[in-house]
Design a protein around this motif. Structure first.
Motif, PDB file in Angstrom:
ATOM      1  N   LEU A  76       1.015  -1.079   0.203  1.00 51.93           N
ATOM      2  CA  LEU A  76       0.069  -0.019   0.058  1.00 51.93           C
ATOM      3  C   LEU A  76       0.784   1.265   0.085  1.00 51.93           C
ATOM      4  O   LEU A  76       0.415   2.424   0.477  1.00 51.93           O
ATOM      5  N   ASP A  77       1.958   1.110  -0.536  1.00 54.51           N
ATOM      6  CA  ASP A  77       3.055   2.145  -0.397  1.00 54.51           C
ATOM      7  C   ASP A  77       3.171   2.503  -2.180  1.00 54.51           C
ATOM      8  O   ASP A  77       3.936   1.709  -2.532  1.00 54.51           O
ATOM      9  N   GLU A  78       2.910   3.700  -2.227  1.00 55.87           N
ATOM     10  CA  GLU A  78       3.081   4.322  -3.669  1.00 55.87           C
ATOM     11  C   GLU A  78       4.504   3.932  -4.144  1.00 55.87           C
ATOM     12  O   GLU A  78       4.689   3.654  -5.293  1.00 55.87           O
ATOM     13  N   LEU A 173      -6.158   4.741 -14.720  1.00 54.18           N
ATOM     14  CA  LEU A 173      -7.373   5.226 -14.239  1.00 54.18           C
ATOM     15  C   LEU A 173      -7.579   4.878 -13.046  1.00 54.18           C
ATOM     16  O   LEU A 173      -7.436   3.982 -12.303  1.00 54.18           O
ATOM     17  N   THR A 174      -8.351   5.997 -12.291  1.00 48.15           N
ATOM     18  CA  THR A 174      -8.888   5.630 -10.985  1.00 48.15           C
ATOM     19  C   THR A 174     -10.440   6.148 -10.999  1.00 48.15           C
ATOM     20  O   THR A 174     -10.734   6.559 -12.155  1.00 48.15           O
ATOM     21  N   GLN A 175     -11.029   6.042  -9.945  1.00 48.91           N
ATOM     22  CA  GLN A 175     -12.426   6.482  -9.983  1.00 48.91           C
ATOM     23  C   GLN A 175     -12.537   8.001 -10.289  1.00 48.91           C
ATOM     24  O   GLN A 175     -13.480   8.512 -10.726  1.00 48.91           O
ATOM     25  N   ASN A 214      -5.584   2.501  -4.055  1.00 53.14           N
ATOM     26  CA  ASN A 214      -5.768   1.701  -2.785  1.00 53.14           C
ATOM     27  C   ASN A 214      -4.439   2.332  -2.044  1.00 53.14           C
ATOM     28  O   ASN A 214      -4.810   2.571  -0.862  1.00 53.14           O
ATOM     29  N   ALA A 215      -3.264   2.655  -2.430  1.00 49.60           N
ATOM     30  CA  ALA A 215      -2.446   3.180  -1.855  1.00 49.60           C
ATOM     31  C   ALA A 215      -2.650   4.531  -1.350  1.00 49.60           C
ATOM     32  O   ALA A 215      -2.349   4.835  -0.175  1.00 49.60           O
ATOM     33  N   ARG A 216      -3.271   5.446  -2.260  1.00 50.58           N
ATOM     34  CA  ARG A 216      -3.515   6.776  -2.012  1.00 50.58           C
ATOM     35  C   ARG A 216      -4.677   7.001  -0.862  1.00 50.58           C
ATOM     36  O   ARG A 216      -4.612   7.631   0.107  1.00 50.58           O
ATOM     37  N   LEU A 217      -5.608   5.974  -1.069  1.00 48.80           N
ATOM     38  CA  LEU A 217      -6.813   5.928   0.070  1.00 48.80           C
ATOM     39  C   LEU A 217      -6.055   5.473   1.322  1.00 48.80           C
ATOM     40  O   LEU A 217      -6.455   6.123   2.296  1.00 48.80           O
ATOM     41  N   PHE A 218      -5.189   4.523   1.311  1.00 49.32           N
ATOM     42  CA  PHE A 218      -4.676   4.192   2.636  1.00 49.32           C
ATOM     43  C   PHE A 218      -3.636   5.481   3.403  1.00 49.32           C
ATOM     44  O   PHE A 218      -3.889   5.508   4.285  1.00 49.32           O
ATOM     45  N   PHE A 222      -4.538   6.856   6.575  1.00 49.39           N
ATOM     46  CA  PHE A 222      -3.508   6.753   7.807  1.00 49.39           C
ATOM     47  C   PHE A 222      -3.260   8.149   8.457  1.00 49.39           C
ATOM     48  O   PHE A 222      -3.164   8.521   9.368  1.00 49.39           O
ATOM     49  N   THR A 223      -3.092   9.289   7.102  1.00 49.60           N
ATOM     50  CA  THR A 223      -3.081  10.766   7.516  1.00 49.60           C
ATOM     51  C   THR A 223      -3.800  11.178   8.442  1.00 49.60           C
ATOM     52  O   THR A 223      -3.688  11.483   9.546  1.00 49.60           O
ATOM     53  N   SER A 224      -5.263  10.971   8.158  1.00 47.71           N
ATOM     54  CA  SER A 224      -6.417  11.448   8.862  1.00 47.71           C
ATOM     55  C   SER A 224      -6.400  10.742  10.320  1.00 47.71           C
ATOM     56  O   SER A 224      -6.764  11.263  11.288  1.00 47.71           O
TER      57      SER A 224
END
Ligand code: ADP
Length: 489
Positions: A76-78, A173-175, A214-218, A222-224
């Motif tokens: 999950l690490d970009e 692509l992403t959503q 997925n990585a960005r959502l994680f 994580f940040t929030s």
């Protein structure tokens, strides 16, 4: 005769020749057919070989796809995703050139993985893509382009831009839409690209998009969650400081009440004493009118002494200075006593007294006179706030550690907002009964403090106009009763 024989022979020979010629022709035709079939077999064999090759290539491609997909979907690490792609694209896909371009936070195109390009070529590609957005716009609609299926004009543009002969380019692509693109290509004509390659790269680019999403959502979660944790820590600190402040104020208040109460008690004792002396008539005869006033002074002084004593007790218990006289106590006998004590008041209002007491309540260890105060206060209030013909019930339940007492009445009840303030000192609900009946608003806070000093709890549940239940618990084990540090002093 000879001629006839000869002629017959000739006829036979020519028959044989024509038969032979027919056979020869048939053989020729068969031979031609065989030749055709042989050619067909060779052609089919070639086609089969080509199909086999294509199939092998597709299987190889699918295996690589599966491997790369697994690699990038297990992190999950970009940065790690691109690191893994760097290695896998070179070793597994088999194209001369690979390139993954991704938008950064400032919406600039960044090279995130590449193989087979010179730095100049990369600069050229990026600056051209930034200048002319038509290709990106077309990719953004979800299209994959390849040298096999693209229209001539687009093909020419891509070939020129990436300096290759054969290629596939697919959007990542992403959503939220396009976030980049994946490119593969070959320079040499011998390494052409198939529709299978186009399909493969399109699936892989899709997979890259999903893994990045997925990585960005994680990362976001994580940040929030970290921000939340910091906020909670800050708030906890603030609350701790506020609590300290409240405790300080509360201590000051307790000390103040204690000091004032002591100061009030001494002159009050004198007032009561002088009134008593006057009433005896030793200092001269007292007219009835004066006597009545002196009795009032006496009653009010008694009320004041009670109030001051309650206040002093509250502050003593609060500060841990209260001396509890712990000893063995029979709770059921105590309840019986309370009934006797308050029977006259209950009779006045025709109130029914009911009990539901667990039979096996053990001998308790507590300060009997203090717990009796709790009972007198709760039952006294129940009598005060229950109309005529009502019912008061005492329930005592037993479990492994404690006895739970419930004092219920069928009285006026207490509103939710009043319940919140009920245990504040001097709080009295504004109602008809309180307007006519005197009270201090100290009974409940004191009762709560006494129960808590025994390491129990006191709380209330009520339904307006239906009635009120005061509940309190008392530990059955001696060691639980005196557990609190403050009580040992
Ligand atoms: P006081 O009875 O001297 O007013 P308390 O601290 O004992 O002081 O009670 C505070 C207030 O709680 C009362 O004035 C009354 O309004 C409310 N209260 C207490 N017990 C009951 C009860 N059983 N039913 C209704 N209201 C009650």
């Amino acid at each position: 005769m000879i001629i006839v024989v000869f002629a017959l022979l000739l006829i036979k020979k020519s028959d044989t020749i024509s038969i032979l010629t027919g056979t020869l022709n048939k053989l020729k035709t068969s031979f031609n057919d065989l030749d055709e079939q042989a050619k067909l077999i060779v052609k089919t064999d070639l086609e089969l070989n080509r199909a086999q090759e294509e199939l092998d290539k597709r299987i190889g491609g699918l295996e690589s796809l599966q491997k790369i997909s697994r690699l990038i979907s297990t992190t999950l690490d970009e940065d790690e995703i691109f690191h893994r792609l760097d290695i896998a694209l070179k070793s597994d896909l088999g194209f001369e050139k690979n390139l993954i371009l991704i938008y950064d936070k400032e919406k600039r195109i960044r090279v995130r993985s590449e193989d087979g390009f010179s730095q100049d070529e990369l600069r050229f590609i990026v600056s051209n893509l930034e200048k002319d957005s038509s290709l990106i716009a077309a990719l953004g609609e979800g299209h994959t382009f390849s040298s096999v299926t693209s229209p001539a004009q687009r093909k020419e543009l891509i070939v020129g831009l990436f300096n290759v002969e054969h290629f596939v380019i697919s959007p990542v692509l992403t959503q939220n839409g396009i976030i980049g693109m994946m490119f593969v290509g070959n320079r040499s004509n011998a390494l052409s690209i198939t529709e299978g390659d186009e399909e493969l790269i399109s699936i892989l680019a899709n997979q890259i998009g999903q893994s990045l999403e997925n990585a960005r959502l994680f990362e976001q979660v994580f940040t929030s969650s970290q921000q939340l944790e910091t906020k909670i820590q800050d708030r906890t600190k603030q609350l701790a400081t506020a609590l300290e402040e409240v405790q300080k104020i509360s201590k000051t208040k307790t000390e103040f009440i204690s000091a004032v109460s002591h100061e009030l008690r001494t002159p009050l004792t004198s007032i009561k004493g002088y009134a008593a002396i006057l009433m005896t008539g030793k200092l001269g005869a007292i007219p009835d009118e004066v006597k009545a006033r002196l009795e009032k002074i006496n009653t009010h002084s008694d009320n004041l002494v009670k109030l001051i004593n309650d206040l002093l007790d509250i502050s003593r218990i609060e500060s841990g200075r209260a001396e509890m006289n712990y000893g063995k106590c029979n709770l059921l006998a105590m309840i019986e006593n309370i009934n006797d004590l308050l029977t006259p008041q209950m009779k006045e209002k025709n109130i029914t007294w009911k009990t539901e007491l667990a039979a096996n309540i053990p001998e308790m260890f507590l300060d009997s006179s203090q717990i009796e105060r709790v009972f007198i206060n709760l039952v006294g209030n129940a009598v005060k706030f229950t109309p005529i013909d009502g019912t008061i019930q005492i329930k005592a339940e037993l479990d492994a550690e404690k006895v739970t007492i419930t004092v219920s009445d069928t009285g006026i009840g207490i509103k939710e907002e009043d319940i919140l303030k009920l245990f504040d000192e001097f709080y009295r609900v504004e109602n008809e009964i309180n307007l006519n009946v005197k009270g201090t608003g100290l009974g409940l806070p004191l009762a709560k403090k006494i129960v808590e000093a025994h390491n129990g709890q006191l709380w209330v549940t009520s339904i307006v106009t239906e009635g009120t239940n005061f509940h309190f618990t008392l530990p059955t084990k001696k060691e639980d009763v005196i557990k609190k540090e403050s009580l040992e002093t």
